[in-house]
Design a protein around this motif. Structure first.
Motif, PDB file in Angstrom:
ATOM      1  N   TYR A  62     -12.614  -1.257  -1.175  1.00 13.21           N
ATOM      2  CA  TYR A  62     -12.366  -2.678  -1.426  1.00 13.21           C
ATOM      3  C   TYR A  62     -12.841  -3.105  -2.809  1.00 13.21           C
ATOM      4  O   TYR A  62     -12.151  -3.810  -3.522  1.00 13.21           O
ATOM      5  CB  TYR A  62     -13.054  -3.540  -0.362  1.00 13.21           C
ATOM      6  CG  TYR A  62     -12.871  -5.019  -0.628  1.00 13.21           C
ATOM      7  CD1 TYR A  62     -11.625  -5.628  -0.454  1.00 13.21           C
ATOM      8  CD2 TYR A  62     -13.926  -5.801  -1.089  1.00 13.21           C
ATOM      9  CE1 TYR A  62     -11.443  -6.973  -0.719  1.00 13.21           C
ATOM     10  CE2 TYR A  62     -13.744  -7.145  -1.358  1.00 13.21           C
ATOM     11  CZ  TYR A  62     -12.514  -7.727  -1.167  1.00 13.21           C
ATOM     12  OH  TYR A  62     -12.331  -9.061  -1.441  1.00 13.21           O
TER      13      TYR A  62
ATOM     14  N   CYS B  25      -8.929   4.304  -7.585  1.00 14.98           N
ATOM     15  CA  CYS B  25      -8.187   3.110  -7.181  1.00 14.98           C
ATOM     16  C   CYS B  25      -8.972   2.320  -6.146  1.00 14.98           C
ATOM     17  O   CYS B  25      -9.701   2.899  -5.328  1.00 14.98           O
ATOM     18  CB  CYS B  25      -6.830   3.483  -6.576  1.00 14.98           C
ATOM     19  SG  CYS B  25      -5.677   4.267  -7.705  1.00 14.98           S
TER      20      CYS B  25
ATOM     21  N   LEU C 140      -4.354  -0.789   3.789  1.00  9.07           N
ATOM     22  CA  LEU C 140      -4.157  -0.024   2.557  1.00  9.07           C
ATOM     23  C   LEU C 140      -5.038   1.221   2.616  1.00  9.07           C
ATOM     24  O   LEU C 140      -6.240   1.119   2.897  1.00  9.07           O
ATOM     25  CB  LEU C 140      -4.515  -0.844   1.320  1.00  9.07           C
ATOM     26  CG  LEU C 140      -3.533  -1.928   0.865  1.00  9.07           C
ATOM     27  CD1 LEU C 140      -3.572  -3.137   1.780  1.00  9.07           C
ATOM     28  CD2 LEU C 140      -3.811  -2.356  -0.570  1.00  9.07           C
TER      29      LEU C 140
ATOM     30  N   GLU D  73      -2.275  -7.248 -10.955  1.00  8.47           N
ATOM     31  CA  GLU D  73      -1.889  -8.208  -9.925  1.00  8.47           C
ATOM     32  C   GLU D  73      -0.447  -8.051  -9.460  1.00  8.47           C
ATOM     33  O   GLU D  73      -0.069  -8.621  -8.443  1.00  8.47           O
ATOM     34  CB  GLU D  73      -2.085  -9.633 -10.437  1.00  8.47           C
ATOM     35  CG  GLU D  73      -3.541  -9.999 -10.707  1.00  8.47           C
ATOM     36  CD  GLU D  73      -3.702 -11.450 -11.118  1.00  8.47           C
ATOM     37  OE1 GLU D  73      -2.665 -12.126 -11.331  1.00  8.47           O
ATOM     38  OE2 GLU D  73      -4.858 -11.912 -11.225  1.00  8.47           O
TER      39      GLU D  73
ATOM     40  N   LYS E 183      -7.245  -9.693  -4.697  1.00  2.12           N
ATOM     41  CA  LYS E 183      -5.783  -9.714  -4.755  1.00  2.12           C
ATOM     42  C   LYS E 183      -5.223  -8.885  -5.906  1.00  2.12           C
ATOM     43  O   LYS E 183      -4.101  -9.101  -6.370  1.00  2.12           O
ATOM     44  CB  LYS E 183      -5.272 -11.148  -4.854  1.00  2.12           C
ATOM     45  CG  LYS E 183      -5.713 -12.001  -3.673  1.00  2.12           C
ATOM     46  CD  LYS E 183      -5.538 -13.459  -3.962  1.00  2.12           C
ATOM     47  CE  LYS E 183      -6.144 -14.274  -2.805  1.00  2.12           C
ATOM     48  NZ  LYS E 183      -6.530 -15.590  -3.202  1.00  2.12           N
ATOM     49  N   SER E 184      -6.007  -7.927  -6.384  1.00  2.00           N
ATOM     50  CA  SER E 184      -5.579  -7.020  -7.452  1.00  2.00           C
ATOM     51  C   SER E 184      -5.887  -5.587  -7.047  1.00  2.00           C
ATOM     52  O   SER E 184      -6.822  -5.327  -6.293  1.00  2.00           O
ATOM     53  CB  SER E 184      -6.304  -7.333  -8.766  1.00  2.00           C
ATOM     54  OG  SER E 184      -6.058  -8.648  -9.198  1.00  2.00           O
ATOM     55  N   ILE E 185      -5.107  -4.670  -7.580  1.00  2.00           N
ATOM     56  CA  ILE E 185      -5.426  -3.247  -7.438  1.00  2.00           C
ATOM     57  C   ILE E 185      -6.230  -2.822  -8.659  1.00  2.00           C
ATOM     58  O   ILE E 185      -5.787  -2.996  -9.800  1.00  2.00           O
ATOM     59  CB  ILE E 185      -4.157  -2.402  -7.286  1.00  2.00           C
ATOM     60  CG1 ILE E 185      -3.528  -2.651  -5.910  1.00  2.00           C
ATOM     61  CG2 ILE E 185      -4.470  -0.910  -7.458  1.00  2.00           C
ATOM     62  CD1 ILE E 185      -2.278  -1.871  -5.637  1.00  2.00           C
TER      63      ILE E 185
ATOM     64  N   TYR F 190      -7.312  -4.234 -13.737  1.00  2.98           N
ATOM     65  CA  TYR F 190      -7.126  -4.968 -12.487  1.00  2.98           C
ATOM     66  C   TYR F 190      -5.729  -5.562 -12.534  1.00  2.98           C
ATOM     67  O   TYR F 190      -5.460  -6.476 -13.311  1.00  2.98           O
ATOM     68  CB  TYR F 190      -8.205  -6.035 -12.312  1.00  2.98           C
ATOM     69  CG  TYR F 190      -9.541  -5.424 -11.993  1.00  2.98           C
ATOM     70  CD1 TYR F 190      -9.896  -5.123 -10.683  1.00  2.98           C
ATOM     71  CD2 TYR F 190     -10.436  -5.096 -13.013  1.00  2.98           C
ATOM     72  CE1 TYR F 190     -11.114  -4.531 -10.384  1.00  2.98           C
ATOM     73  CE2 TYR F 190     -11.657  -4.500 -12.724  1.00  2.98           C
ATOM     74  CZ  TYR F 190     -11.992  -4.225 -11.410  1.00  2.98           C
ATOM     75  OH  TYR F 190     -13.200  -3.627 -11.120  1.00  2.98           O
TER      76      TYR F 190
ATOM     77  N   ILE G 293       1.150  -8.543  -5.908  1.00  7.66           N
ATOM     78  CA  ILE G 293       0.713  -7.753  -4.756  1.00  7.66           C
ATOM     79  C   ILE G 293       0.458  -8.680  -3.573  1.00  7.66           C
ATOM     80  O   ILE G 293       0.815  -8.367  -2.433  1.00  7.66           O
ATOM     81  CB  ILE G 293      -0.549  -6.958  -5.118  1.00  7.66           C
ATOM     82  CG1 ILE G 293      -0.242  -5.968  -6.253  1.00  7.66           C
ATOM     83  CG2 ILE G 293      -1.119  -6.227  -3.910  1.00  7.66           C
ATOM     84  CD1 ILE G 293      -1.454  -5.372  -6.903  1.00  7.66           C
ATOM     85  N   ARG G 294      -0.120  -9.829  -3.855  1.00  7.07           N
ATOM     86  CA  ARG G 294      -0.424 -10.800  -2.800  1.00  7.07           C
ATOM     87  C   ARG G 294       0.850 -11.222  -2.073  1.00  7.07           C
ATOM     88  O   ARG G 294       0.880 -11.285  -0.842  1.00  7.07           O
ATOM     89  CB  ARG G 294      -1.113 -12.011  -3.410  1.00  7.07           C
ATOM     90  CG  ARG G 294      -1.467 -13.097  -2.419  1.00  7.07           C
ATOM     91  CD  ARG G 294      -2.034 -14.305  -3.136  1.00  7.07           C
ATOM     92  NE  ARG G 294      -2.399 -15.354  -2.210  1.00  7.07           N
ATOM     93  CZ  ARG G 294      -2.809 -16.563  -2.584  1.00  7.07           C
ATOM     94  NH1 ARG G 294      -2.946 -16.851  -3.862  1.00  7.07           N
ATOM     95  NH2 ARG G 294      -3.116 -17.475  -1.678  1.00  7.07           N
TER      96      ARG G 294
ATOM     97  N   TYR H  25      -9.081  -2.022  -4.165  1.00  4.81           N
ATOM     98  CA  TYR H  25      -8.400  -3.305  -3.971  1.00  4.81           C
ATOM     99  C   TYR H  25      -9.461  -4.397  -3.872  1.00  4.81           C
ATOM    100  O   TYR H  25     -10.372  -4.313  -3.045  1.00  4.81           O
ATOM    101  CB  TYR H  25      -7.552  -3.283  -2.707  1.00  4.81           C
ATOM    102  CG  TYR H  25      -6.792  -4.580  -2.462  1.00  4.81           C
ATOM    103  CD1 TYR H  25      -5.699  -4.906  -3.259  1.00  4.81           C
ATOM    104  CD2 TYR H  25      -7.174  -5.460  -1.460  1.00  4.81           C
ATOM    105  CE1 TYR H  25      -4.999  -6.092  -3.048  1.00  4.81           C
ATOM    106  CE2 TYR H  25      -6.478  -6.636  -1.245  1.00  4.81           C
ATOM    107  CZ  TYR H  25      -5.393  -6.954  -2.046  1.00  4.81           C
ATOM    108  OH  TYR H  25      -4.705  -8.117  -1.848  1.00  4.81           O
TER     109      TYR H  25
END
Length: 310
Positions: free
Chosen positions: A194, A200, A160, A52, A205-207, A50, A141-142, A202
């Motif tokens: 999500y 991948c 996204l 950020e 607030k992390s990928i 995860y 990313i945020r 999201y």
């Protein structure tokens, strides 16, 4: 599956609107030197990270342009994208290791386990160096989504989407596209999951990234002791294999600049070594780490630097 030649004259095999796992790619029966190797020693084949932060790396000329514009614009190669890569921290590697152990031994309390994932997270996705230059900008990313949304998505948040999977000689790239809601050329691409994701996603607030090939070369073997609930590492012959990573492409129209104030740009800026193969385009050329550090130090020392420097 389609083929194309990119701006660097490299042939790419790509799959639009899909993030295909390693097993999915094998099922496509693509003629590929590394993909179907069967002598790779056992390694962690599904590691959940995860992440950020994202990073954007450029050369000296690109750095001058970013500081002059006070932000980031699309490159001059007719692309609509501003590219960023996942920036995986050591803490995120440790967290991924804990999740992996919990998945291996869900009913066992892990004790006195020595770190092991660091032996496998050795591909370019985890290295400090970059083939794209000496100067790295690193943002959460945020924060990037906030700047992008406030400047190009008035009244809405950016979208996204799963953009594509790209297969190279020894590299698998998973691309995510970010775009304003009023840009409709990506409507046929699926939304990035999500929470529950395959490759991948999201969330928080992390990928999320399920890494399937963390090394470029393998000389360590992962040995699992199911009885005692532990793992250890052994060393063997070096083997080459594919490696995977994730990039985020922000849609940029001609003339758009993703503005960030100068102080914040400098705070997010560091130097790195240029790794092999160098992908800087002429007239750019790599600097030694010492020269890059001196150059950046001189810039940071100039509060309200002279515009004539450009």
């Amino acid at each position: 599956m389609s083929m194309r030649t990119n701006a660097r004259n490299v042939v790419e095999t790509y799959f639009e609107g899909e993030h295909l796992s390693l097993s999915d790619l094998k099922e496509e029966y693509i003629p590929h030197r590394y993909l179907f190797k069967n002598n790779i020693p056992a390694y962690p084949e599904s590691v959940e990270f995860y992440v950020e932060k994202l990073s954007h790396v450029t050369g000296k000329r690109g750095l001058k342009g970013i500081l002059k514009d006070s932000g980031f614009r699309q490159p001059s190669d007719r692309s609509h994208f501003l590219w960023w890569e996942l920036w995986v921290t050591s803490d995120e590697i440790c967290s991924a290791e804990e999740r992996l152990l919990t998945s291996l031994f869900p009913r066992t309390r892990i004790r006195n386990q020595l770190p092991f994932l660091e032996y496998f997270t050795t591909s370019k996705a985890f290295q400090n160096g970059s083939p794209y230059g000496n100067f790295r900008f690193t943002f959460s990313i945020r924060e990037l989504l906030y700047h992008y949304g406030s400047q190009f998505c008035p009244g809405n948040s950016p979208v996204l989407r799963v953009y594509e999977t790209v297969l190279y000689r020894q590299e698998i790239l998973y691309a995510i596209v970010v775009h304003p809601r009023n840009i409709h050329c990506y409507d046929d691409y699926p939304r990035l999951p999500y929470d529950d994701f395959g490759v991948c996603g999201y969330a928080n607030k992390s990928i999320g990234w399920r890494c399937q090939a963390p090394s470029q070369t393998y000389m360590h073997r992962l040995n699992v002791n199911w009885k005692h609930g532990s793992v250890h590492i052994s060393t063997g012959d070096e083997q080459y294999y594919v490696w995977d990573h994730v990039c985020v492409a922000f849609h940029m129209e001609p003339g758009w600049v993703l503005h960030v104030d100068q102080d914040r740009l400098f705070k997010r800026l560091n130097v790195c070594e240029v790794s092999h193969p160098c992908l800087l385009k002429p007239p750019e050329s790599p600097l030694s780490l010492h020269r890059a550090e001196n150059f950046l130090s001189s810039l940071k020392a100039r509060e309200g630097y002279d515009r004539a420097w450009y």
